[in-house]
Design a protein around this motif. Structure first.
Motif, short mmCIF file in Angstrom:
data_model
loop_
_atom_site.label_atom_id
_atom_site.label_comp_id
_atom_site.label_asym_id
_atom_site.label_seq_id
_atom_site.Cartn_x
_atom_site.Cartn_y
_atom_site.Cartn_z
N ILE A 4 0.86 -1.18 0.00
CA ILE A 4 0.00 0.00 0.00
C ILE A 4 0.90 1.23 0.00
O ILE A 4 1.78 1.36 0.87
CB ILE A 4 -0.91 0.03 1.25
CG1 ILE A 4 -1.80 -1.22 1.28
CG2 ILE A 4 -1.75 1.29 1.27
CD1 ILE A 4 -2.58 -1.36 2.58
N HIS A 5 0.70 2.12 -0.94
CA HIS A 5 1.45 3.37 -0.97
C HIS A 5 0.69 4.41 -0.14
O HIS A 5 -0.49 4.64 -0.39
CB HIS A 5 1.61 3.87 -2.40
CG HIS A 5 2.54 3.03 -3.22
ND1 HIS A 5 3.89 3.27 -3.28
CD2 HIS A 5 2.31 1.94 -3.99
CE1 HIS A 5 4.47 2.36 -4.07
NE2 HIS A 5 3.53 1.54 -4.50
N GLU A 7 -0.83 7.86 1.02
CA GLU A 7 -1.26 9.06 0.29
C GLU A 7 -1.31 10.23 1.28
O GLU A 7 -1.60 10.03 2.45
CB GLU A 7 -2.69 8.87 -0.25
CG GLU A 7 -2.93 7.59 -1.01
CD GLU A 7 -4.44 7.33 -1.21
OE1 GLU A 7 -5.13 8.21 -1.75
OE2 GLU A 7 -4.90 6.25 -0.81
N ALA A 13 -10.11 13.18 -0.58
CA ALA A 13 -9.78 11.75 -0.65
C ALA A 13 -10.35 10.99 0.53
O ALA A 13 -10.71 9.82 0.42
CB ALA A 13 -8.26 11.58 -0.71
N ALA A 98 -10.58 1.29 5.16
CA ALA A 98 -11.00 0.40 4.07
C ALA A 98 -12.50 0.54 3.87
O ALA A 98 -13.25 0.69 4.84
CB ALA A 98 -10.66 -1.05 4.40
N ASP A 103 -12.28 -4.82 0.18
CA ASP A 103 -11.57 -3.80 -0.60
C ASP A 103 -10.15 -3.64 -0.10
O ASP A 103 -9.87 -3.83 1.08
CB ASP A 103 -12.30 -2.46 -0.47
CG ASP A 103 -13.60 -2.46 -1.25
OD1 ASP A 103 -13.54 -2.42 -2.48
OD2 ASP A 103 -14.67 -2.53 -0.61
N LYS A 104 -9.27 -3.25 -1.01
CA LYS A 104 -7.89 -2.98 -0.61
C LYS A 104 -7.87 -1.78 0.34
O LYS A 104 -8.48 -0.74 0.05
CB LYS A 104 -7.04 -2.66 -1.85
CG LYS A 104 -5.57 -2.38 -1.51
CD LYS A 104 -4.70 -2.20 -2.76
CE LYS A 104 -3.26 -1.88 -2.34
NZ LYS A 104 -2.36 -1.81 -3.51
N ARG A 106 -6.62 1.60 2.29
CA ARG A 106 -5.87 2.79 1.90
C ARG A 106 -5.17 3.34 3.13
O ARG A 106 -5.65 3.20 4.26
CB ARG A 106 -6.78 3.84 1.28
CG ARG A 106 -7.31 3.36 -0.07
CD ARG A 106 -8.38 4.27 -0.63
NE ARG A 106 -7.84 5.57 -1.04
CZ ARG A 106 -8.58 6.52 -1.61
NH1 ARG A 106 -9.87 6.32 -1.82
NH2 ARG A 106 -8.03 7.68 -1.95
N PHE A 108 -3.38 6.83 4.68
CA PHE A 108 -3.20 8.27 4.55
C PHE A 108 -2.19 8.74 5.60
O PHE A 108 -2.17 8.24 6.73
CB PHE A 108 -4.52 9.01 4.77
CG PHE A 108 -5.54 8.75 3.71
CD1 PHE A 108 -5.55 9.47 2.53
CD2 PHE A 108 -6.52 7.77 3.89
CE1 PHE A 108 -6.49 9.23 1.55
CE2 PHE A 108 -7.46 7.52 2.91
CZ PHE A 108 -7.45 8.25 1.74
N VAL A 159 2.27 -1.15 4.48
CA VAL A 159 2.30 0.26 4.06
C VAL A 159 3.74 0.64 3.82
O VAL A 159 4.58 0.57 4.75
CB VAL A 159 1.67 1.17 5.12
CG1 VAL A 159 1.69 2.62 4.64
CG2 VAL A 159 0.25 0.73 5.45
#
Lengths: 162, 162
Positions: A4-5, A7, A13, A98, A103-104, A106, A108, A159
């Motif tokens: 996971i990158h 953000e 977002a 998520a 779902d993948k 995310r 932040f 991450v």
């Protein structure tokens, strides 16, 4: 793919998951012009319809700092209420959310001047400061009914560092 | 005598005015032992009996830093609700409170890891950070009725430097 990158945290977002609380939007001046009040930035939501004892409260969390890359396999959610994390330092922290366990997730990264409010029922990772002191004020549901659902992924996510 | 010596903020000294929110008292471990939860530390109190629209909310304050010695002649209070100030930095801030307009005000200095919750109706000075960024999350009453009383002293008070 388990990477996971992270953000940057922005209101747009993050909108599907919760609110970003910061001093960037509209305000009114109070205290003879010495203070900006950015008014009522969080959608607080405590399920009084399911449990009459539910009410908001403020707790203090002190969490162990983590480092990137950060590996996790657990997410959780609170069906009875929203949960705001207000950092008591200027250190950025990691926010994992998520849309659902299918779902993948995310990830932040805050900018050091942002708090967040997870909407009621949002799937999220545990509190993950990246630096000491790891101190947060948390506004969440105080009550007696169960308020925690957990989901463990069959494989861990990572991450990545920036 | 218009001088006020600032005192360190302690829960005992501050009890007549509000709550000190910090990570020093009892806690329970959550998140597999990685996080201390100091549970439900603030007496939130929003006057639903006088105004049905009253509810808690989270706002962000960004206030101009002040310096000691600090001169002031205004205190205020909010009859409709408690008000918590959560610093979003590790910088100590000044907390001015008074038992009544007829009593000498007191000035407390936080230690950089404390938030406060002013009980409903407590007389207090305006938000006074002593350093940038002057950023706070504030949990207070959101509603439509009047919620501000002010009192101006005939002579200013001065909070002395340490």
């Amino acid at each position: 793919m388990s990477d996971i990158h992270p953000e940057p945290l922005t209101a747009a977002a993050f909108a599907p998951f919760g609110d970003v609380l910061d001093a960037t939007a509209d305000f009114r001046l109070i205290n003879d012009g010495m203070c900006q009040r950015h008014h009522d930035r969080a959608r607080l939501d405590f399920a009084a319809e399911t449990d009459a004892t539910n009410r908001p409260g403020i707790s203090i969390f002190k969490a162990t700092p983590r480092a990137l890359p950060y590996r996790f396999d657990l997410i959780e959610r609170h069906p009875e209420g929203s949960q705001a994390f207000i950092p008591m330092s200027e250190q950025p922290f990691l926010v994992i959310v998520a849309a659902s366990p299918q779902d993948k997730p995310r990830a932040f990264l805050t900018n050091g001047a942002q708090a967040i409010n997870l909407h009621r029922g949002t799937w999220h990772g545990v509190c993950t400061p990246l630096s000491a002191p790891g101190l947060f004020a948390v506004v969440d549901r105080i009550g007696t009914s169960a308020n925690l659902e957990e989901y463990r992924y069959p494989q861990p996510w990572v991450v990545l560092a920036l």
